[in-house]
Design an enzyme around this catalytic site. Structure first.
Site, PDB file in Angstrom:
ATOM      1  N   TYR A   1       0.865  -1.171   0.000  1.00 28.87           N
ATOM      2  CA  TYR A   1       0.000   0.000   0.000  1.00 28.87           C
ATOM      3  C   TYR A   1       0.909   1.230   0.000  1.00 28.87           C
ATOM      4  CZ  TYR A   1      -3.432   3.454   1.526  1.00 28.87           C
ATOM      5  OH  TYR A   1      -4.231   4.569   1.625  1.00 28.87           O
TER       6      TYR A   1
ATOM      7  N   ASP B   1      -2.032  -1.159  -4.152  1.00 26.03           N
ATOM      8  CA  ASP B   1      -2.462   0.204  -4.439  1.00 26.03           C
ATOM      9  C   ASP B   1      -1.197   1.049  -4.447  1.00 26.03           C
ATOM     10  OD1 ASP B   1      -3.368   2.759  -4.525  1.00 26.03           O
ATOM     11  OD2 ASP B   1      -4.632   2.624  -2.742  1.00 26.03           O
TER      12      ASP B   1
ATOM     13  N   ASN C   1      -0.980   4.082  -5.733  1.00 26.96           N
ATOM     14  CA  ASN C   1      -1.325   5.503  -5.706  1.00 26.96           C
ATOM     15  C   ASN C   1      -0.578   6.291  -6.779  1.00 26.96           C
ATOM     16  OD1 ASN C   1      -3.419   6.318  -3.835  1.00 26.96           O
ATOM     17  ND2 ASN C   1      -2.142   5.462  -2.216  1.00 26.96           N
TER      18      ASN C   1
ATOM     19  N   ASP D   1     -13.860   2.208  -2.484  1.00 26.91           N
ATOM     20  CA  ASP D   1     -13.674   3.163  -3.584  1.00 26.91           C
ATOM     21  C   ASP D   1     -12.736   2.594  -4.661  1.00 26.91           C
ATOM     22  OD1 ASP D   1     -11.739   3.386  -1.609  1.00 26.91           O
ATOM     23  OD2 ASP D   1     -11.548   5.554  -1.744  1.00 26.91           O
TER      24      ASP D   1
END
Length: 258
Positions: A105, A146, A148, A247
DNA sequence: ATGGTTGCTTAGCAA
């Protein structure tokens, strides 16, 4: 071998969706991010009853990552393990069936120029060094999570609006490239070349999902021996629909058996 | 520039 990565945004709120995902897609490896719970609060029994082993690094309130596998695992590696005093639970890894699977993450980055932005860039550099210490590009490895970071303009609904944001800023993309240059490639985009509108995250606000105003920031990267075997990749957009979704939508990649 | 939504924790932060 089927591999899935999914930012669940609270494993407690998403427990029923998680169990449904395991039943629907029957992944061999499922990497989760944003558990938002300490390891003791993770639903070990329910996941085990669904036929999966869990290797978990939890944290109260924020972050938290896990790798779920059909088969038993060996050599769990927990955290970035680089001597930096960092309480944030953002990396966990296992070996399963001759493959190393890593769930990460990557920090969101907050606002440009903030401490969180600097932490994001530094974290990606630390991830590169983790790979150098614990793996080799010639061995089968999937780096899932993720990140980002949207790697390319095709991965952003409105690149001009996002160019100065931490999720698509050139410095963030360069930092991600610094990780991939170790010896990884994207397994998703080569199976959907030039296809726009394929996203894995949509803001909860402003009707972003129904308008498909999203970004592709969740990725399954692989070393060469595995990347050559990627034969199908898709994003489970249906998981973003209905009552109380994360989300993020799960990213699914199938690898040919050798 | 601001706000819009969700989760965790209970006023405010993080995303």
């Amino acid at each position: 071998m089927r591999v899935i990565t999914w930012n669940v945004n609270s494993v407690r709120v998403r427990q029923e969706r998680l169990l449904a995902l395991l039943a629907r897609h029957a992944p061999d490896v499922l990497c989760l991010q944003e558990l938002k719970v300490e390891s003791g609060g993770y639903p070990h029994e329910a996941v085990q009853a669904a036929g999966y082993h869990s290797t978990v690094l939890g944290q109260k309130t924020y972050n938290g990552v896990a790798v779920l596998t059909r088969a038993a695992v060996t050599e769990p590696l927990v955290g970035l393990d680089d001597g930096v005093d960092d309480p944030q639970a953002r990396l966990i890894s296992v070996r399963v069936g001759g493959v190393r699977a890593v769930s990460v993450y990557v920090p969101n980055g907050g606002a440009m120029g903030s401490d969180k932005w600097q932490y994001k860039l530094a974290w990606l550099a630390r991830l590169r060094r983790w790979l150098e210490r614990h793996a080799r590009p010639a061995e089968p490895l999937v780096l899932c999570g993720d990140f980002n970071v949207a790697p390319d303009a095709l991965d952003v609904h409105d690149p001009d609006a996002w160019i100065n944001e931490p999720l698509y800023h050139p410095e963030a993309r360069a930092a991600l490239k610094g990780v991939l240059d170790w010896g990884l490639s994207d397994t998703f985009r080569p199976l959907h070349p030039d296809e726009p509108g394929l996203f894995s995250w949509w803001d909860y606000r402003m009707l972003a999902f129904p308008k498909n105003r999203g970004l592709r920031i969740d990725h399954i990267f692989a070393t060469a021996p595995l990347a050559a075997r990627a034969e199908r990749a898709f994003i489970d957009r249906d998981e973003r629909k209905g009552e109380s979704p994360s989300d993020h939508a799960p990213v699914v990649v199938d690898f040919r058996e050798t």
